[in-house]
Write an enzyme that holds these catalytic residues in place. Structure first.
Site, PDB file in Angstrom:
ATOM      1  N   GLY A   9       0.911  -1.177  -0.274  1.00  0.00           N
ATOM      2  CA  GLY A   9      -0.393  -0.183  -0.106  1.00  0.00           C
ATOM      3  C   GLY A   9       0.917   1.435  -0.194  1.00  0.00           C
ATOM      4  O   GLY A   9       0.332   2.743   0.167  1.00  0.00           O
ATOM      5  N   SER A  10       1.802   1.072  -0.236  1.00  0.00           N
ATOM      6  CA  SER A  10       3.158   2.081  -0.180  1.00  0.00           C
ATOM      7  C   SER A  10       2.781   3.662  -0.562  1.00  0.00           C
ATOM      8  O   SER A  10       3.679   4.572  -0.657  1.00  0.00           O
ATOM      9  CB  SER A  10       4.072   1.278  -0.744  1.00  0.00           C
ATOM     10  OG  SER A  10       4.480   0.902  -2.516  1.00  0.00           O
ATOM     11  N   ALA A  11       1.502   3.612  -2.143  1.00  0.00           N
ATOM     12  CA  ALA A  11       1.474   4.412  -2.767  1.00  0.00           C
ATOM     13  C   ALA A  11       0.423   5.541  -1.962  1.00  0.00           C
ATOM     14  O   ALA A  11      -0.098   6.647  -2.090  1.00  0.00           O
ATOM     15  CB  ALA A  11       1.352   4.501  -4.372  1.00  0.00           C
ATOM     16  N   ARG A  13      -2.254   6.840   0.830  1.00  0.00           N
ATOM     17  CA  ARG A  13      -1.374   8.075   2.152  1.00  0.00           C
ATOM     18  C   ARG A  13      -0.814   7.706   3.086  1.00  0.00           C
ATOM     19  O   ARG A  13       0.031   8.448   3.994  1.00  0.00           O
ATOM     20  CB  ARG A  13      -3.371   9.024   2.884  1.00  0.00           C
ATOM     21  CG  ARG A  13      -3.693   9.411   2.033  1.00  0.00           C
ATOM     22  CD  ARG A  13      -5.606  10.297   2.666  1.00  0.00           C
ATOM     23  NE  ARG A  13      -5.966   8.496   2.608  1.00  0.00           N
ATOM     24  CZ  ARG A  13      -6.945   8.347   1.896  1.00  0.00           C
ATOM     25  NH1 ARG A  13      -7.425   8.811   0.788  1.00  0.00           N
ATOM     26  NH2 ARG A  13      -8.106   7.071   1.797  1.00  0.00           N
ATOM     27  N   GLY A  81      -1.659  -2.162   9.815  1.00  0.00           N
ATOM     28  CA  GLY A  81      -2.392  -0.850   9.888  1.00  0.00           C
ATOM     29  C   GLY A  81      -3.978  -0.735   9.210  1.00  0.00           C
ATOM     30  O   GLY A  81      -5.185  -0.418   9.921  1.00  0.00           O
ATOM     31  N   ALA A  82      -4.434  -1.360   8.363  1.00  0.00           N
ATOM     32  CA  ALA A  82      -5.122  -1.352   7.615  1.00  0.00           C
ATOM     33  C   ALA A  82      -6.541  -2.167   8.529  1.00  0.00           C
ATOM     34  O   ALA A  82      -6.321  -3.212   9.201  1.00  0.00           O
ATOM     35  CB  ALA A  82      -4.922  -2.711   5.988  1.00  0.00           C
ATOM     36  N   ALA A 108      -2.997  -3.379  14.323  1.00  0.00           N
ATOM     37  CA  ALA A 108      -3.628  -2.392  15.420  1.00  0.00           C
ATOM     38  C   ALA A 108      -3.703  -1.467  14.129  1.00  0.00           C
ATOM     39  O   ALA A 108      -3.283  -0.028  13.346  1.00  0.00           O
ATOM     40  CB  ALA A 108      -2.266  -2.019  15.575  1.00  0.00           C
ATOM     41  N   HIS A 138     -13.621  11.822  11.257  1.00  0.00           N
ATOM     42  CA  HIS A 138     -12.136  12.080   9.769  1.00  0.00           C
ATOM     43  C   HIS A 138     -12.229  12.637   8.694  1.00  0.00           C
ATOM     44  O   HIS A 138     -13.418  12.944   8.388  1.00  0.00           O
ATOM     45  CB  HIS A 138     -12.346   9.954  10.188  1.00  0.00           C
ATOM     46  CG  HIS A 138     -11.317   9.484  11.163  1.00  0.00           C
ATOM     47  ND1 HIS A 138     -12.017   8.331  11.816  1.00  0.00           N
ATOM     48  CD2 HIS A 138     -10.107   9.256  10.712  1.00  0.00           C
ATOM     49  CE1 HIS A 138     -11.740   8.241  12.646  1.00  0.00           C
ATOM     50  NE2 HIS A 138     -10.449   7.440  11.967  1.00  0.00           N
ATOM     51  N   HIS A 139     -11.419  12.482   7.904  1.00  0.00           N
ATOM     52  CA  HIS A 139     -11.756  12.575   6.858  1.00  0.00           C
ATOM     53  C   HIS A 139     -12.278  12.234   5.867  1.00  0.00           C
ATOM     54  O   HIS A 139     -13.056  10.722   6.037  1.00  0.00           O
ATOM     55  CB  HIS A 139     -10.279  12.975   5.633  1.00  0.00           C
ATOM     56  CG  HIS A 139      -9.849  11.497   6.146  1.00  0.00           C
ATOM     57  ND1 HIS A 139      -9.708  10.133   5.280  1.00  0.00           N
ATOM     58  CD2 HIS A 139      -9.301  10.686   6.726  1.00  0.00           C
ATOM     59  CE1 HIS A 139      -9.221   9.422   5.167  1.00  0.00           C
ATOM     60  NE2 HIS A 139      -8.744   9.351   6.273  1.00  0.00           N
ATOM     61  N   LYS A 142     -12.023   8.268   3.493  1.00  0.00           N
ATOM     62  CA  LYS A 142     -11.750   7.125   4.515  1.00  0.00           C
ATOM     63  C   LYS A 142     -13.255   5.880   3.907  1.00  0.00           C
ATOM     64  O   LYS A 142     -14.471   6.561   4.261  1.00  0.00           O
ATOM     65  CB  LYS A 142     -12.443   7.677   5.802  1.00  0.00           C
ATOM     66  CG  LYS A 142     -12.005   6.037   7.290  1.00  0.00           C
ATOM     67  CD  LYS A 142     -12.429   6.562   8.259  1.00  0.00           C
ATOM     68  CE  LYS A 142     -12.211   5.320   9.477  1.00  0.00           C
ATOM     69  NZ  LYS A 142     -11.120   3.723   8.883  1.00  0.00           N
TER      70      LYS A 142
HETATM   71  N1  LIG Z   1      -3.434   1.703  12.092  1.00  0.00           N
HETATM   72  C1  LIG Z   1      -3.424   2.910  11.486  1.00  0.00           C
HETATM   73  O1  LIG Z   1      -2.711   3.286  12.807  1.00  0.00           O
HETATM   74  C2  LIG Z   1      -4.311   3.735  10.332  1.00  0.00           C
HETATM   75  C3  LIG Z   1      -4.677   2.870   9.896  1.00  0.00           C
HETATM   76  N2  LIG Z   1      -5.421   3.232   8.683  1.00  0.00           N
HETATM   77  C4  LIG Z   1      -5.853   2.627   7.735  1.00  0.00           C
HETATM   78  O2  LIG Z   1      -5.235   2.211   6.884  1.00  0.00           O
HETATM   79  C5  LIG Z   1      -6.080   1.596   5.684  1.00  0.00           C
HETATM   80  C6  LIG Z   1      -5.475   2.817   4.480  1.00  0.00           C
HETATM   81  O3  LIG Z   1      -5.710   3.649   5.024  1.00  0.00           O
HETATM   82  P1  LIG Z   1      -5.232   5.397   3.821  1.00  0.00           P
HETATM   83  O4  LIG Z   1      -3.656   5.285   3.939  1.00  0.00           O
HETATM   84  O5  LIG Z   1      -5.780   6.518   4.438  1.00  0.00           O
HETATM   85  O6  LIG Z   1      -6.093   4.609   2.514  1.00  0.00           O
HETATM   86  P2  LIG Z   1      -5.005   4.981   1.111  1.00  0.00           P
HETATM   87  O7  LIG Z   1      -6.767   4.623   0.365  1.00  0.00           O
HETATM   88  O8  LIG Z   1      -4.999   6.301   1.433  1.00  0.00           O
HETATM   89  O9  LIG Z   1      -3.972   3.929   0.674  1.00  0.00           O
HETATM   90  C7  LIG Z   1      -4.571   2.843   0.206  1.00  0.00           C
HETATM   91  C8  LIG Z   1      -3.697   1.980  -0.163  1.00  0.00           C
HETATM   92  O10 LIG Z   1      -3.662   0.558  -0.947  1.00  0.00           O
HETATM   93  C9  LIG Z   1      -3.022   0.925  -1.861  1.00  0.00           C
HETATM   94  N3  LIG Z   1      -3.723  -0.663  -2.835  1.00  0.00           N
HETATM   95  C10 LIG Z   1      -5.265  -1.327  -2.796  1.00  0.00           C
HETATM   96  N4  LIG Z   1      -5.323  -2.642  -2.827  1.00  0.00           N
HETATM   97  C11 LIG Z   1      -3.923  -3.151  -2.855  1.00  0.00           C
HETATM   98  C12 LIG Z   1      -3.550  -4.346  -2.790  1.00  0.00           C
HETATM   99  N5  LIG Z   1      -4.339  -5.339  -3.342  1.00  0.00           N
HETATM  100  N6  LIG Z   1      -1.934  -4.499  -2.685  1.00  0.00           N
HETATM  101  C13 LIG Z   1      -1.408  -3.511  -2.706  1.00  0.00           C
HETATM  102  N7  LIG Z   1      -1.649  -1.941  -2.760  1.00  0.00           N
HETATM  103  C14 LIG Z   1      -2.361  -1.676  -2.448  1.00  0.00           C
HETATM  104  C15 LIG Z   1      -4.282   1.713  -2.638  1.00  0.00           C
HETATM  105  O11 LIG Z   1      -4.101   1.550  -4.171  1.00  0.00           O
HETATM  106  P3  LIG Z   1      -5.177   2.101  -4.969  1.00  0.00           P
HETATM  107  O12 LIG Z   1      -5.422   3.494  -4.507  1.00  0.00           O
HETATM  108  O13 LIG Z   1      -4.975   2.188  -7.397  1.00  0.00           O
HETATM  109  O14 LIG Z   1      -6.693   1.243  -4.672  1.00  0.00           O
HETATM  110  C16 LIG Z   1      -4.004   2.483  -1.608  1.00  0.00           C
HETATM  111  O15 LIG Z   1      -2.544   3.489  -2.209  1.00  0.00           O
HETATM  112  C17 LIG Z   1      -7.167   2.260   6.338  1.00  0.00           C
HETATM  113  O16 LIG Z   1      -8.542   0.687   6.370  1.00  0.00           O
HETATM  114  C18 LIG Z   1      -6.937   3.118   7.146  1.00  0.00           C
HETATM  115  O17 LIG Z   1      -8.633   3.154   7.897  1.00  0.00           O
HETATM  116  C19 LIG Z   1      -5.049   4.760   8.048  1.00  0.00           C
HETATM  117  C20 LIG Z   1      -3.939   5.038   9.086  1.00  0.00           C
HETATM  118  C21 LIG Z   1      -3.778   5.250  10.358  1.00  0.00           C
HETATM  119  O1  LIG Z   2      -8.875   5.965   8.446  1.00  0.00           O
HETATM  120  C1  LIG Z   2      -8.291   6.227   8.837  1.00  0.00           C
HETATM  121  O2  LIG Z   2      -7.433   7.823   7.913  1.00  0.00           O
HETATM  122  C2  LIG Z   2      -7.671   6.383  10.127  1.00  0.00           C
HETATM  123  N1  LIG Z   2      -8.174   4.586  10.269  1.00  0.00           N
HETATM  124  C3  LIG Z   2      -7.941   4.090  11.525  1.00  0.00           C
HETATM  125  C4  LIG Z   2      -9.415   3.872  11.845  1.00  0.00           C
HETATM  126  O3  LIG Z   2      -9.880   2.727  10.850  1.00  0.00           O
HETATM  127  O4  LIG Z   2      -9.048   3.883  13.024  1.00  0.00           O
HETATM  128  C5  LIG Z   2      -7.058   5.112  12.360  1.00  0.00           C
HETATM  129  C6  LIG Z   2      -7.024   6.260  12.962  1.00  0.00           C
HETATM  130  O5  LIG Z   2      -8.421   6.692  13.322  1.00  0.00           O
HETATM  131  C7  LIG Z   2      -6.835   6.631  11.214  1.00  0.00           C
END
Ligand SMILES: NC(=O)C1=CN([C@@H]2O[C@H](COP(=O)(O)OP(=O)(O)OC[C@H]3O[C@@H](n4cnc5c(N)ncnc54)[C@H](OP(=O)(O)O)[C@@H]3O)[C@@H](O)[C@H]2O)C=CC1
Ligand SMILES: O=C(O)C1=N[C@H](C(=O)O)C[C@H](O)C1
Length: 252
Positions: A9-11, A13, A81-82, A108, A138-139, A142
């Site tokens: 998921g490196s690309a 947020r 983190g997902a 987590a 949240h934003h 999400k």
């Molecule tokens: N635990 C924590 O502290 C936190 C958890 N989160 C959670 O993290 C997750 C991601 O949040 P966020 O970064 O905002 O979301 P984003 O949509 O910005 O990032 C998710 C990324 O995963 C990519 N992706 C989708 N499918 C695959 C795959 N099969 N293999 C590799 N990459 C893939 C997406 O690509 P594409 O856009 O092309 O689909 C996208 O670039 C959410 O579930 C969120 O709730 C978020 C913040 C903090």
């Molecule tokens: O999607 C987000 O941004 C976040 N998701 C996580 C969650 O679902 O708890 C962590 C944080 O709240 C940010």
């Protein structure tokens, strides 16, 4: 010797923030990012040997379980983190780990230290209050609601209430055709706000006659999650099996 790390998921947020954090850590080596267009096999060399020791997954609820099962199958420690994890998905990971008992998996819902502390404080406070509700904010990009953090918080509150011998919170609601009371998570009501300009925020409300306790955590920038993510990367190999919640790596 550096810990070799991949980011799935490196690309995204969060994934892009993790890459930056890894590149700034002298004891960690960012080896490979995996985007939606890539295959997880790119975490292996031509002979199928692991190119990374740990993989961090910040993909999406719809794909993270398959990624984690693949990592476990290949003996790669996972820092996840997902969100979007339910009991059945966790059970699948536990079953997969039976064939790879040395592999560590940390899932987590929130890696921000303040958020983990807030959840811990809420569990402690829960048994002292007649009422408790959770508001997560949240934003609007999400994809899941309520947040994983709010679910984890509500479950912790419910456990604290049970341990304290508390019954249901008072609520005279008889008619709620529009779902205004929010989600009912083990008896704790959870409300989700989506607003442009927000990042990640949680407010935990406790009420008794004549008083209210509010515990609030705000993540204004995704860099707030990075110390916890890097801690997980450094520690996961010494925590074989499945761990849910960063609090377990912080002796909370
Ligand atoms: N635990 C924590 O502290 C936190 C958890 N989160 C959670 O993290 C997750 C991601 O949040 P966020 O970064 O905002 O979301 P984003 O949509 O910005 O990032 C998710 C990324 O995963 C990519 N992706 C989708 N499918 C695959 C795959 N099969 N293999 C590799 N990459 C893939 C997406 O690509 P594409 O856009 O092309 O689909 C996208 O670039 C959410 O579930 C969120 O709730 C978020 C913040 C903090
Ligand atoms: O999607 C987000 O941004 C976040 N998701 C996580 C969650 O679902 O708890 C962590 C944080 O709240 C940010």
């Amino acid at each position: 010797m550096s810990i070799r790390v991949g980011v799935i998921g490196s690309a995204g947020r969060m994934g892009s923030e993790v890459v930056r954090a890894l590149e700034g850590a002298r004891d960690l080596e960012f080896v490979r990012g995996i985007t939606a267009e890539d295959s997880l096999d790119q975490l292996l060399d031509e002979n199928g040997a692991r190119l990374v020791d740990v993989a961090v997954d910040f993909t999406l609820p719809s794909v993270t379980k398959a990624n984690v099962l693949w990592l476990v199958q290949h003996g790669i420690h996972a820092v996840v983190g997902a969100t979007g994890w339910d009991d059945d998905a966790l059970a699948e990971v536990r079953a997969a780990l039976k064939a790879s008992p040395e592999t560590g998996v940390l899932i987590a819902p929130n890696f921000a230290i303040g958020a983990v502390l807030a959840m811990s404080f809420a569990r402690t406070a829960a048994r002292f209050y007649e009422s408790a509700e959770v508001i997560e904010l949240h934003h609007p990009d999400k994809v899941d609601a309520p947040s994983g953090t709010a679910l984890h918080t509500a479950r912790a509150i419910a456990e604290g209430r049970t341990d304290g011998g508390l019954g249901p919170s008072p609520d005279a609601t008889e008619r709620d055709p529009h779902g205004a009371r929010g989600a009912d998570i083990n008896g704790v009501h959870v409300h989700a706000v989506r607003l442009r300009g927000l990042v990640a925020h949680e407010e935990i409300l406790f009420g008794n006659a004549g008083e209210q306790l509010t515990i609030r955590h705000d993540s204004f920038d995704r860099v707030s999650f990075m110390p916890g993510v890097l801690h997980g990367v450094r520690e996961v190999a010494s925590h074989p099996g499945l761990t849910v919640g960063l609090e377990n790596y912080l002796s909370l």
